[in-house]
Motif scaffolding. Structure first.
Motif, mmCIF file in Angstrom:
data_model
loop_
_atom_site.group_PDB
_atom_site.id
_atom_site.type_symbol
_atom_site.label_atom_id
_atom_site.label_comp_id
_atom_site.label_asym_id
_atom_site.label_seq_id
_atom_site.Cartn_x
_atom_site.Cartn_y
_atom_site.Cartn_z
ATOM 1 N N VAL A 27 22.642 -14.286 -17.850
ATOM 2 C CA VAL A 27 22.078 -13.685 -17.209
ATOM 3 C C VAL A 27 21.141 -13.831 -16.676
ATOM 4 O O VAL A 27 20.499 -13.432 -17.768
ATOM 5 C CB VAL A 27 22.634 -12.580 -16.931
ATOM 6 N N PHE A 29 17.184 -13.244 -14.624
ATOM 7 C CA PHE A 29 16.173 -12.898 -13.618
ATOM 8 C C PHE A 29 15.004 -12.722 -14.333
ATOM 9 O O PHE A 29 14.278 -12.705 -15.357
ATOM 10 C CB PHE A 29 16.731 -10.832 -14.403
ATOM 11 N N ALA A 47 20.752 -12.200 -11.582
ATOM 12 C CA ALA A 47 20.238 -10.760 -11.060
ATOM 13 C C ALA A 47 19.285 -10.811 -10.288
ATOM 14 O O ALA A 47 17.902 -11.297 -10.355
ATOM 15 C CB ALA A 47 20.126 -10.252 -11.960
ATOM 16 N N ASP A 52 20.290 -4.248 -12.147
ATOM 17 C CA ASP A 52 21.386 -6.329 -12.422
ATOM 18 C C ASP A 52 22.120 -6.524 -13.354
ATOM 19 O O ASP A 52 22.787 -6.607 -13.951
ATOM 20 C CB ASP A 52 21.492 -6.323 -10.330
ATOM 21 N N LEU A 53 20.291 -7.365 -13.897
ATOM 22 C CA LEU A 53 20.908 -7.501 -15.481
ATOM 23 C C LEU A 53 22.020 -6.969 -16.379
ATOM 24 O O LEU A 53 22.703 -7.357 -17.273
ATOM 25 C CB LEU A 53 19.631 -8.402 -15.667
ATOM 26 N N ARG A 56 25.369 -6.579 -14.841
ATOM 27 C CA ARG A 56 26.271 -7.587 -15.252
ATOM 28 C C ARG A 56 26.819 -7.770 -16.841
ATOM 29 O O ARG A 56 27.224 -8.079 -17.098
ATOM 30 C CB ARG A 56 25.556 -8.065 -14.735
#
Length: 297
Positions: A27, A29, A47, A52-53, A56
């Motif tokens: 993931v 970002f 992300a 958000d990262l 997830r």
């Protein structure tokens, strides 16, 4: 394994690509949306924020920070902190000062691994050399990823407790300064010496069996091949210097003499300015010997 990667510049992108190539999930970002999109094109899940990262990644988060040393690391940690607990692991793969890494390890609920990273953009193909400090259990948790990002199992190791990884990398960089200075001085003497030499040929010959062969010498060969024996229009200016400065400061505190590293650092700083001391020496030669004074254009 699922890994979150924060910071998708040249080095961060390599972490993403090598981790994906080893079959792990990523993931990714970056504050630069284009960098995040590029990582997504490579196969990472994008992300749109640090929170958000973290969402997830779920429980047992494994997060690799590859952001510039200093405030950017603290800012990323501050944003991640509400989402972290004692079972999570955060890796700082930048060139942080080892004392900052100790502070962050003490102030972060998650296990904190300071990871000195060497190899530069060439690591995309070869893998990095990784010097890791922090809790042994956290290091063992990340071994599959370290195997992927490094040159392999022999390309990484746990150096010791928090701070040890960045400490070893700091001194590694000091050694790098001295090696670069030694090669520079040797080739300068060859360039100014008695013979009209092809310095690319010299470097190539040295790289094949000579005692002083090395990757840095291979880069010397590349430089002379691409720029010529006189280095063309390459400027007399060497950037960087923070890790070398830290190395010299640590040597002073520990009362360990490092004259080669210290001189290499001084030469690097000298390359960036019109030295007042040299200008005064120029004028003093006129004072005591009436030697001609060289003037700036």
């Amino acid at each position: 394994m699922q890994l979150g990667v924060v910071g998708l510049g040249r080095m961060g992108r390599i972490v993403v690509e090598r981790t994906l190539a080893a079959g792990h999930d990523v993931v990714a970002f970056d504050v630069d949306e284009e960098a995040t999109a590029a990582a997504a094109d490579a196969g990472a899940a994008p992300a749109d924020s640090l929170s958000d990262l973290a969402d997830r990644l779920g429980d047992g988060k494994r997060i690799w920070l590859m952001v510039p040393a200093g405030e950017a690391v603290d800012a990323a940690l501050a944003d991640l902190e509400p989402h972290l607990d004692g079972g999570d692991v955060v890796v700082d793969g930048g060139n942080s000062h080892f004392e900052d890494s100790v502070r962050r390890a003490d102030g972060t609920e998650a296990a904190y691994l300071d990871c000195g990273t060497s190899g530069g953009p060439a690591g995309a193909e070869l893998g990095f050399s990784l010097m890791v400090g922090g809790p042994a259990w956290a290091y063992e948790e990340l071994v599959p990823v370290f195997d992927a990002v490094a040159t392999g199992p022999e390309g990484h190791d746990r150096m010791g407790p928090s701070g040890a990884g960045h400490y070893v990398k700091m001194i590694h960089n000091g050694v790098e300064y001295a090696l670069m200075q030694a090669y520079g001085e040797g080739f300068e003497l060859l360039h100014e010496g008695r013979y009209d030499l092809d310095l690319e040929a010299v470097a190539r010959t040295w790289n094949n069996g000579a005692v002083i062969r090395s990757w840095l010498l291979e880069l010397c060969e590349e430089a002379f091949r691409e720029e010529g024996s006189d280095l063309g229009d390459v400027a007399d200016h060497v950037a960087g210097g923070s890790t070398g400065t830290w190395t010299v400061q640590e040597a002073l505190e520990r009362e360990v003499p490092v004259p080669l590293i210290h001189q290499a650092l001084a030469e690097r700083f000298a390359s960036r300015r019109d030295r007042f001391s040299r200008r005064l020496a120029n004028r003093l030669r006129y004072g005591f010997g009436r030697h001609e004074v060289a003037r700036r254009e």
